[in-house]
Design an enzyme around this catalytic site. Sequence first.
Site, PDB file in Angstrom:
ATOM      1  N   GLY A   1      -2.581  -7.494  -1.525  1.00 15.33           N
ATOM      2  CA  GLY A   1      -2.765  -8.112  -0.222  1.00 15.33           C
ATOM      3  C   GLY A   1      -3.684  -9.317  -0.292  1.00 15.33           C
ATOM      4  O   GLY A   1      -3.804  -9.966  -1.343  1.00 15.33           O
TER       5      GLY A   1
ATOM      6  N   THR B   1       2.467  -8.335  -5.868  1.00 16.83           N
ATOM      7  CA  THR B   1       1.532  -8.193  -6.979  1.00 16.83           C
ATOM      8  C   THR B   1       1.681  -6.794  -7.537  1.00 16.83           C
ATOM      9  O   THR B   1       1.739  -5.837  -6.769  1.00 16.83           O
ATOM     10  CB  THR B   1       0.093  -8.301  -6.417  1.00 16.83           C
ATOM     11  OG1 THR B   1      -0.131  -9.637  -6.035  1.00 16.83           O
ATOM     12  CG2 THR B   1      -0.954  -7.877  -7.411  1.00 16.83           C
TER      13      THR B   1
ATOM     14  N   ARG C   1      -7.368 -21.895  -6.502  1.00 16.23           N
ATOM     15  CA  ARG C   1      -7.710 -20.634  -5.830  1.00 16.23           C
ATOM     16  C   ARG C   1      -7.499 -19.444  -6.792  1.00 16.23           C
ATOM     17  O   ARG C   1      -6.517 -19.356  -7.508  1.00 16.23           O
ATOM     18  CB  ARG C   1      -6.834 -20.451  -4.601  1.00 16.23           C
ATOM     19  CG  ARG C   1      -7.123 -19.208  -3.769  1.00 16.23           C
ATOM     20  CD  ARG C   1      -6.228 -18.044  -4.125  1.00 16.23           C
ATOM     21  NE  ARG C   1      -6.426 -16.901  -3.232  1.00 16.23           N
ATOM     22  CZ  ARG C   1      -5.874 -15.712  -3.415  1.00 16.23           C
ATOM     23  NH1 ARG C   1      -5.092 -15.507  -4.444  1.00 16.23           N
ATOM     24  NH2 ARG C   1      -6.099 -14.729  -2.578  1.00 16.23           N
TER      25      ARG C   1
ATOM     26  N   GLY D   1      -7.725 -15.093  -6.722  1.00 16.95           N
ATOM     27  CA  GLY D   1      -7.779 -13.952  -5.809  1.00 16.95           C
ATOM     28  C   GLY D   1      -8.591 -12.796  -6.364  1.00 16.95           C
ATOM     29  O   GLY D   1      -9.451 -12.971  -7.234  1.00 16.95           O
TER      30      GLY D   1
HETATM   31  C1  SD4 Z   1      -4.195 -12.209  -4.302  1.00 20.78           C
HETATM   32  N1  SD4 Z   1      -4.118  -9.837  -4.049  1.00 20.78           N
HETATM   33  O1  SD4 Z   1      -4.092 -13.119  -5.105  1.00 20.78           O
HETATM   34  C2  SD4 Z   1      -3.365 -10.969  -4.513  1.00 20.78           C
HETATM   35  C3  SD4 Z   1      -2.049 -11.175  -3.838  1.00 20.78           C
HETATM   36  C4  SD4 Z   1      -1.217  -9.953  -3.678  1.00 20.78           C
HETATM   37  O2  SD4 Z   1       0.769  -8.974  -3.244  1.00 20.78           O
HETATM   38  O3  SD4 Z   1      -1.641  -8.843  -3.794  1.00 20.78           O
HETATM   39  N2  SD4 Z   1       0.028 -10.081  -3.394  1.00 20.78           N
HETATM   40  O4  SD4 Z   1      -4.930 -12.281  -3.306  1.00 20.78           O
END
Ligand code: SD4
Length: 336
Positions: free
Chosen positions: A247, A195, A223, A225
Amino acid sequence: MKRRDFIKNTSLTGLGFAVGNALVNSNEDIAKTHKAQNHNAASNSYGLPLVVATWHVKNATAKAMEILQAGGNALDAVEQGCRIEEADAKGQTVGKGGLPDRDGNVTLDASIMDKDGNCGSVVYLQNITHAVSVARKVMEDTPHVMLAGEGAKQFAISKGFEPENLLTEASKNAWQKWKVKAQYQPIINIENHDTIGMLAIDKNGDISGACTTSGLAYKMGGRVGDSPIIGSGLFIDNEIGGCVATGLGEEVVKTVGSFLVVELMRQGKTPQQACEEAIRRIVTKPNSNYKNFQVGYVAVNKKGETGYYSIHQYFSVTKYQDGVNVQIQSDYFNKA
Ligand code: SD4
């Protein structure tokens, strides 16, 4: 993306001193790390303009810095920087080529926030590569902050964005392989995260930030995030600083992580101390199973000091400051 191609920050000149990827064994140790990080000893200053972003995204930070060096503003810089990663079909957790949910649909989340506290975001956006630019349009052209799903897509199309198939052959193949076992677990392996969350300070000293992602691979349909949730995946207060997260989004949302980091800086913590405290809030929860997931924060304050910290293992951060565009490993919490 050569995510393993790390350059240790300790080997750099021009960025000042840094602690490196020290192992941290206790809560107490967290406070001892990074005391001197980011300070440019030679000039006794923190170079502006500045761009800092999650993961190995040197092309994105270079684009953002190009805009800032030309006198452009931080908002344009973070949008244009993030677009580089969104357009890269080889990057499998953002924009085109992102890994799909368990039903095979690529769904994007993105947000953007400017120096005046304006913000926009999109969630569960399909078929539009540049989610960050749609988020900016939501911010600038609507009375709302967040648009979701089909409404977000139709809004994007009305603004001239071209719908396209975002599921590349590589991502489709990976999904089909995953389907054989179809077991979903939060993933701590850093290779599965990139991300992009980006913060920039322009020549005027104004801060903006953006975040864009295809979310967690093989998530449940629907979903969403942390990345598009203002205060969780991203928060900017131009008087204080900004923060972005990467994350396991669920853990970031539960602690309103990016807002927390900015508020901790408001109370006097450095960006590094604030990131460490925000991670501490996650790992010290009763029954926290933090060894099974990862969260990383990147923060910047008004002076141009930066901080970054994660759980259980390092994550990489790309920083472009004082003419140096470099990848750095964060320190991390790892209570043995
Ligand atoms: C999420 N924080 O959708 C994002 C995913 C992510 O590196 O950061 N991936 O939860």
